[in-house]
Design a protein around this motif. Structure first.
Motif, PDB file in Angstrom:
ATOM      1  N   LEU A 165      -0.195  -7.137  21.294  1.00  0.00           N
ATOM      2  CA  LEU A 165      -0.636  -6.146  20.365  1.00  0.00           C
ATOM      3  C   LEU A 165       0.392  -4.926  20.177  1.00  0.00           C
ATOM      4  O   LEU A 165       0.597  -4.880  18.791  1.00  0.00           O
ATOM      5  N   THR A 166       1.246  -4.650  21.309  1.00  0.00           N
ATOM      6  CA  THR A 166       2.111  -3.688  20.788  1.00  0.00           C
ATOM      7  C   THR A 166       3.265  -4.099  19.887  1.00  0.00           C
ATOM      8  O   THR A 166       3.620  -3.677  18.803  1.00  0.00           O
ATOM      9  N   GLY A 167       3.641  -5.353  20.202  1.00  0.00           N
ATOM     10  CA  GLY A 167       4.658  -5.946  19.610  1.00  0.00           C
ATOM     11  C   GLY A 167       4.340  -6.175  17.987  1.00  0.00           C
ATOM     12  O   GLY A 167       4.881  -5.707  17.123  1.00  0.00           O
ATOM     13  N   ALA A 168       2.955  -6.333  17.821  1.00  0.00           N
ATOM     14  CA  ALA A 168       2.432  -6.623  16.553  1.00  0.00           C
ATOM     15  C   ALA A 168       2.573  -5.373  15.757  1.00  0.00           C
ATOM     16  O   ALA A 168       2.821  -5.392  14.550  1.00  0.00           O
ATOM     17  N   PHE A 169       2.096  -4.281  16.282  1.00  0.00           N
ATOM     18  CA  PHE A 169       2.253  -3.232  15.712  1.00  0.00           C
ATOM     19  C   PHE A 169       3.420  -2.739  15.046  1.00  0.00           C
ATOM     20  O   PHE A 169       3.595  -2.167  14.069  1.00  0.00           O
ATOM     21  N   VAL A 170       4.344  -2.373  16.477  1.00  0.00           N
ATOM     22  CA  VAL A 170       5.522  -1.844  16.175  1.00  0.00           C
ATOM     23  C   VAL A 170       6.492  -2.563  15.091  1.00  0.00           C
ATOM     24  O   VAL A 170       7.017  -2.040  14.131  1.00  0.00           O
ATOM     25  N   SER A 171       6.175  -4.057  15.085  1.00  0.00           N
ATOM     26  CA  SER A 171       6.804  -4.811  14.014  1.00  0.00           C
ATOM     27  C   SER A 171       6.530  -4.550  12.769  1.00  0.00           C
ATOM     28  O   SER A 171       7.343  -4.683  11.869  1.00  0.00           O
ATOM     29  N   THR A 172       5.067  -4.395  12.559  1.00  0.00           N
ATOM     30  CA  THR A 172       4.547  -3.859  11.276  1.00  0.00           C
ATOM     31  C   THR A 172       5.002  -2.838  10.597  1.00  0.00           C
ATOM     32  O   THR A 172       5.617  -2.784   9.795  1.00  0.00           O
ATOM     33  N   VAL A 173       5.185  -1.733  11.528  1.00  0.00           N
ATOM     34  CA  VAL A 173       5.699  -0.411  11.174  1.00  0.00           C
ATOM     35  C   VAL A 173       7.333  -0.474  10.650  1.00  0.00           C
ATOM     36  O   VAL A 173       7.640  -0.082   9.540  1.00  0.00           O
ATOM     37  N   PHE A 174       7.920  -1.206  11.611  1.00  0.00           N
ATOM     38  CA  PHE A 174       9.205  -1.051  11.413  1.00  0.00           C
ATOM     39  C   PHE A 174       9.730  -1.922  10.173  1.00  0.00           C
ATOM     40  O   PHE A 174      10.671  -1.826   9.411  1.00  0.00           O
ATOM     41  N   ALA A 175       9.117  -3.269   9.958  1.00  0.00           N
ATOM     42  CA  ALA A 175       9.252  -3.919   8.969  1.00  0.00           C
ATOM     43  C   ALA A 175       9.094  -3.346   7.722  1.00  0.00           C
ATOM     44  O   ALA A 175       9.806  -3.576   6.755  1.00  0.00           O
ATOM     45  N   SER A 176       7.988  -2.795   7.601  1.00  0.00           N
ATOM     46  CA  SER A 176       7.318  -2.021   6.489  1.00  0.00           C
ATOM     47  C   SER A 176       8.106  -0.928   6.076  1.00  0.00           C
ATOM     48  O   SER A 176       8.790  -0.726   4.824  1.00  0.00           O
ATOM     49  N   LEU A 177       8.834  -0.116   6.985  1.00  0.00           N
ATOM     50  CA  LEU A 177       9.609   1.085   6.846  1.00  0.00           C
ATOM     51  C   LEU A 177      11.177   0.532   6.285  1.00  0.00           C
ATOM     52  O   LEU A 177      11.832   1.217   5.336  1.00  0.00           O
ATOM     53  N   SER A 178      11.401  -0.614   6.848  1.00  0.00           N
ATOM     54  CA  SER A 178      12.940  -1.100   6.702  1.00  0.00           C
ATOM     55  C   SER A 178      13.262  -2.007   5.743  1.00  0.00           C
ATOM     56  O   SER A 178      14.126  -2.385   5.098  1.00  0.00           O
ATOM     57  N   HIS A 179      11.896  -2.581   5.155  1.00  0.00           N
ATOM     58  CA  HIS A 179      11.725  -3.596   4.362  1.00  0.00           C
ATOM     59  C   HIS A 179      12.707  -4.777   5.021  1.00  0.00           C
ATOM     60  O   HIS A 179      13.437  -5.501   4.049  1.00  0.00           O
ATOM     61  N   SER A 180      12.698  -4.901   6.177  1.00  0.00           N
ATOM     62  CA  SER A 180      13.683  -6.029   6.621  1.00  0.00           C
ATOM     63  C   SER A 180      12.599  -6.912   7.759  1.00  0.00           C
ATOM     64  O   SER A 180      12.395  -6.140   8.738  1.00  0.00           O
ATOM     65  N   LEU A 181      12.218  -7.978   7.598  1.00  0.00           N
ATOM     66  CA  LEU A 181      11.673  -8.656   8.589  1.00  0.00           C
ATOM     67  C   LEU A 181      12.214  -8.683   9.943  1.00  0.00           C
ATOM     68  O   LEU A 181      11.676  -8.601  10.933  1.00  0.00           O
ATOM     69  N   ASN A 242       2.063  -0.393   6.355  1.00  0.00           N
ATOM     70  CA  ASN A 242       1.260  -1.500   6.637  1.00  0.00           C
ATOM     71  C   ASN A 242       1.725  -2.790   5.663  1.00  0.00           C
ATOM     72  O   ASN A 242       0.557  -3.434   5.329  1.00  0.00           O
ATOM     73  N   GLU A 243       2.686  -2.890   5.105  1.00  0.00           N
ATOM     74  CA  GLU A 243       3.048  -4.033   4.190  1.00  0.00           C
ATOM     75  C   GLU A 243       4.535  -4.413   4.612  1.00  0.00           C
ATOM     76  O   GLU A 243       5.646  -4.365   3.976  1.00  0.00           O
ATOM     77  N   PRO A 244       4.394  -5.328   5.696  1.00  0.00           N
ATOM     78  CA  PRO A 244       5.569  -5.722   6.305  1.00  0.00           C
ATOM     79  C   PRO A 244       6.147  -7.029   5.639  1.00  0.00           C
ATOM     80  O   PRO A 244       7.352  -7.422   5.870  1.00  0.00           O
ATOM     81  N   GLY A 245       5.358  -7.624   5.031  1.00  0.00           N
ATOM     82  CA  GLY A 245       5.791  -8.882   4.638  1.00  0.00           C
ATOM     83  C   GLY A 245       5.658 -10.067   5.575  1.00  0.00           C
ATOM     84  O   GLY A 245       5.230 -10.021   6.641  1.00  0.00           O
TER      85      GLY A 245
END
Lengths: 429, 413
Positions: A165-181, A242-245
């Protein structure tokens, strides 16, 4: 659980031989029951010329395969016959080391029989079912791999769910901010690893019960992700968080064009391929390298490992952190691989099924992937349960993984071999 | 922990007090809760955007706003859980009974939230005492709610004095069955109860989903729900609406006393505890470990089942999906906080109940999500389970006795 002495060759006592015999016969009876069930429940009430029609092309796939149509009764009788033969052989002679492979074969045959019967007179998209099975197996297998890494080194990890769950959350935020999956993915892995560090510090340094430590991480992860989620990323003004792609689907050249198999196995996003890679890679690491031998020795007999100069604490920390990273990676599947956003408690117990898959797979990566496929199949089937010709509530199909795990744990059909020192904190003298 | 040498040197009163205070388990518990609350406050402040804006202006202003933010959160938590003192005073001055009830409602609502915690906490604590980790309280709560609600709506024609105990008993029975399976498997095959109870949880969730949609669903409803229970099965309320406080709280207290008497005042309880603290010694003493394991899991399941029955008979009056929202998992933290003692469980259940209820209105008034409670609980649990952390932070002394009251059997059972 039985003692750790199984790895040491000792002359078989009468008791052990008796137990072996009893297990052999139990297994054989189990095969015979599968045969009898196929015969008496599935095959008996069929109209003589009932046909089963399996659609072999998953929906939306461009690689078309012809439908598979066959007379249900004939196939069911063949399946029952094979199961009966295998069962008889098992009771009389026994398959020895191959017993579990044969068990898997019987299980597959039985499930196939069930599906044929449930489809009889209608049609089921077998291709779609199997394709979804492969996808559903991903988080379960990755969760199981996380558990294997930890438990092979002797640390019980029931915190897979929280780490995911932590991985899912953090990845969402970071991917959304950096626009990089990729950055999101790495951040999710690091976050999972961080949870592993917490698990390690609590259970290795402070020696608190590993189950309690896992519970702490689970409660904390659910709390913190839901907290931050409802405070920020679910609110419309923070929608951009919350838009990580999502990772795109990859079509493996040539292989994905094979009818039936291609769309099921070779047309997915990176997670399916990563799952297979990690299963093979970790199998190699654990069983073919010095590193893996050391890790396993710490899980089996830490004192002996310590005597040989292996740093038990460091090995366990490493294992737990790697396990956390694996769970974090599995967690990113939910956000970056499957839904393209984060929702509260989106792992929905998958971490615990991953734990079950680990046990079912006998603490072995390849076995766990098999369990992941089996559980994924029932997951996939439960979605489609309403389309079958027989009334079977999807909830009951959803129970199968849990029931199967209990059966395995209870040793009804043979008993798994957990690492001998699993869950025992190590005290240096 | 070396044995204490007799102290020869005379000590001042303060030193003696500090010595005792520092070694006491109670100190650790209080500090664990306090530390959790402080860290929670830091978290709330750290996740408030305005605080960062204030820090940009000046350090002092930032600190001040951070503190006020955390303070306001906890004030909201407090008033949400016990009521607003000002409002209570005004209500009593006006003498309007409805106003009084509204003003004191938060306090009683907290007790309503406490009640299932007591049952579930007792369930987990009882397991701990016998060396069993009942992580399946959540599933047992579900099953207890299912059987309890069934007895509540399907059994007709009983007077309340019989119907209520019967419905509660059904709830306990349902939970007991769900506890029996892991207990039996553990005793007979060695299957570890942690895994089996987790699996039983999910089986219970699926089963309740199915029952609510199908056999037990109310056909007149669009969403899966059971019918309302009969009035004769409802746990009596002690006040008029809006106060939902019902006699379930006293049933829970009674259970705590019964568990206390069982564990600490009977031979049977001694045997159970012996299995928990030293299974080998227990075996040499001729105690049947398998029997104790099964009995403990059955009793534990029954208590958790009562938590579920209590909720449907006292509060909801029907069963809706996902009704428990984590009482079973919180109760693990709760039982440890209460040192697995029935009376400790009551105290920590009160803490958790007040936190939970307060957090709900806190969410409405200051916009801090209710999930802060889970974070607090996780931190408190970590500090309770690892007292060394607290002892290091506050430089407390080592306790005279080992403080690990929960001695769980290892993974392998």
């Amino acid at each position: 659980m039985s003692t750790a002495s199984e790895t040491i060759v000792i002359p078989m006592s009468k008791g052990i031989r008796n137990r072996e015999r009893r297990r052999r016969i139990t297994m054989g009876v189990f095969f015979l029951l599968a045969a009898a069930f196929t015969w008496l429940v599935f095959a008996v009430n069929l109209t003589p010329n009932a046909m089963t029609r399996f659609v072999m092309t998953p929906g939306g796939s461009s690689t078309v395969a012809p439908d598979w149509i066959f007379p249900t009764g004939v196939y069911l009788n063949i399946i029952a016959g094979i199961c009966a033969m295998l069962g008889t052989f098992q009771i009389v002679r026994g398959f020895g080391k191959r017993t579990y492979s044969v068990l898997a074969l019987v299980a597959i045959l039985f499930i196939f029989g069930f599906l044929s019967w449930a489809t009889s007179g209608g049609q089921t998209n077998l291709g779609g079912l199997l394709r979804v099975m492969v996808v559903r197996a991903v988080p379960l297998t990755l969760g199981a791999l996380s558990g294997i890494l930890c438990e092979r080194a002797g640390v019980v990890n029931i915190a897979i769910e929280g780490m995911m769950l932590t991985g899912a959350f953090v990845s969402t935020v970071f991917a959304s901010l950096s626009h990089s999956l990729v950055i999101g993915l790495l951040a999710g892995v690091v976050a999972g690893g961080f949870m592993g560090v917490i698990h390690g510090v609590l259970s290795i340094k402070y020696k608190i019960n590993q189950i309690i430590s896992g519970t702490v991480i689970n409660i904390f992860s659910i709390g913190i992700t839901s907290y931050l989620s409802s405070k920020y990323i679910q609110r419309s003004e923070f929608q951009y968080l919350n838009e990580p792609g999502m990772f795109p689907q990859i079509e493996v050249p040539v292989l994905s064009k094979i009818p039936f198999i291609g769309p099921i196995l070779f047309h997915h996003n990176i997670y399916v391929f990563a799952m297979v890679f990690f299963v093979l890679f970790i199998t190699f690491l654990l069983y073919k390298t010095r590193w893996g031998l050391r890790l396993r020795s710490v899980g089996e007999h830490p004192k002996a490992a310590d005597t040989l100069g292996i740093n038990v604490f460091r090995t366990r920390y490493m294992a737990v952190i790697l396990g956390g990273m694996m769970a974090g990676f599995g967690g990113t599947y939910f956000s970056l691989g499957s839904s393209g956003r984060f929702d509260e408690v989106m792992t929905a117990g998958r971490g615990f099924i991953g734990l079950a898959a680990m046990i079912f797979g006998n603490w072995n990566p390849i076995g766990s992937m098999g369990a992941g496929f089996l559980f994924g199949f029932f997951d996939s089937l439960s979605v489609k349960a309403s389309l079958l010709q027989v009334p079977l509530p999807s909830e009951f199909l959803g129970m199968v993984p849990y029931l199967a795990t209990i059966v395995v744990l209870a040793g009804v059909v043979g008993r798994g071999q957990m690492p001998a020192a699993d869950g025992v904190p190590y005290e240096k003298e | 922990m070396s044995p204490e040498k007799p102290e020869q040197i005379k000590k001042s009163g303060i030193a003696i007090f500090w010595d005792e205070f520092s070694r006491s388990n109670l100190t650790v518990i209080i500090l664990a809760i306090l530390t959790g609350i402080i860290l929670g406050g830091v978290l709330v402040a750290a996740t408030t955007t305005e605080v960062y804006a204030a820090f940009k202006v000046s350090l002092w202003g930032g600190l001040k706003l951070a503190f006020t933010t955390a303070w306001n959160t906890y004030v909201a938590l407090f008033t949400g859980s016990v009521g607003n003192p000002e409002k209570i005073r005004l209500a009593f001055e006006s003498g309007d009974p409805l106003m009084i009830r509204r003003a004191i409602n938060p306090f009683f609502e907290s007790l309503v939230q406490t009640t299932p915690y007591i049952f579930a906490g007792l369930a987990v604590a009882l397991g701990f005492r016998v060396g069993l980790f009942n992580i399946g309280a959540e599933g047992q709560i579900f099953i207890g709610a299912i059987t309890g609600v069934w007895a509540g709506y399907a059994i007709h024609g009983l007077p309340p004095i019989i119907h209520i105990p019967v419905a509660l008993l059904f709830g306990a029975l349902g939970g007991a069955i769900w506890g029996f399976v892991p207990g039996f498997l553990k005793a007979k095959t060695g299957a570890h109860e942690v895994i089996t109870t987790i699996m039983m949880n999910y089986i219970a969730f699926r089963l309740s989903d199915w029952l609510l949609k199908g056999p037990m669903g109310d056909p007149t409803e669009y969403t899966p729900k059971t019918p309302w229970i009969l009035e004769s099965a409802q746990l009596p309320k002690l006040f008029d609406l809006p106060i939902r406080f019902h006699i379930g709280f006293f049933v829970a207290l009674l259970m705590a006393v019964l568990v206390y008497l069982l564990l600490f005042k009977t031979t049977w309880g001694l045997e159970l505890r012996m299995v928990g603290s030293n299974p080998n010694a227990a075996r040499y003493a001729g105690i049947k470990i398998t029997m104790s394991t099964v009995i403990a899991m059955v009793l534990s399941g029954a208590l958790a089942g009562l938590a579920g029955a209590n909720e449907v008979l006292g509060v909801n009056h029907r069963l809706i999906p996902a009704f428990s929202s984590g009482y079973g998992f919180d109760s693990i933290a709760l039982a440890l906080l209460g040192k697995s003692h029935p009376f400790g469980v009551i105290l920590s259940a009160l803490l958790f109940g007040f936190l939970r209820n307060g957090a709900r209105s806190m969410q409405l008034t200051v916009g801090v999500p209710i999930d802060i409670v889970s974070i607090l609980q996780a931190m408190i649990l970590a500090f309770i389970a690892a007292p060394a952390i607290i002892r290091t932070i506050y430089r407390l002394r080592e306790p005279k006795h080992a403080e690990d009251i929960v001695s769980l059997q290892s993974w392998k059972g």
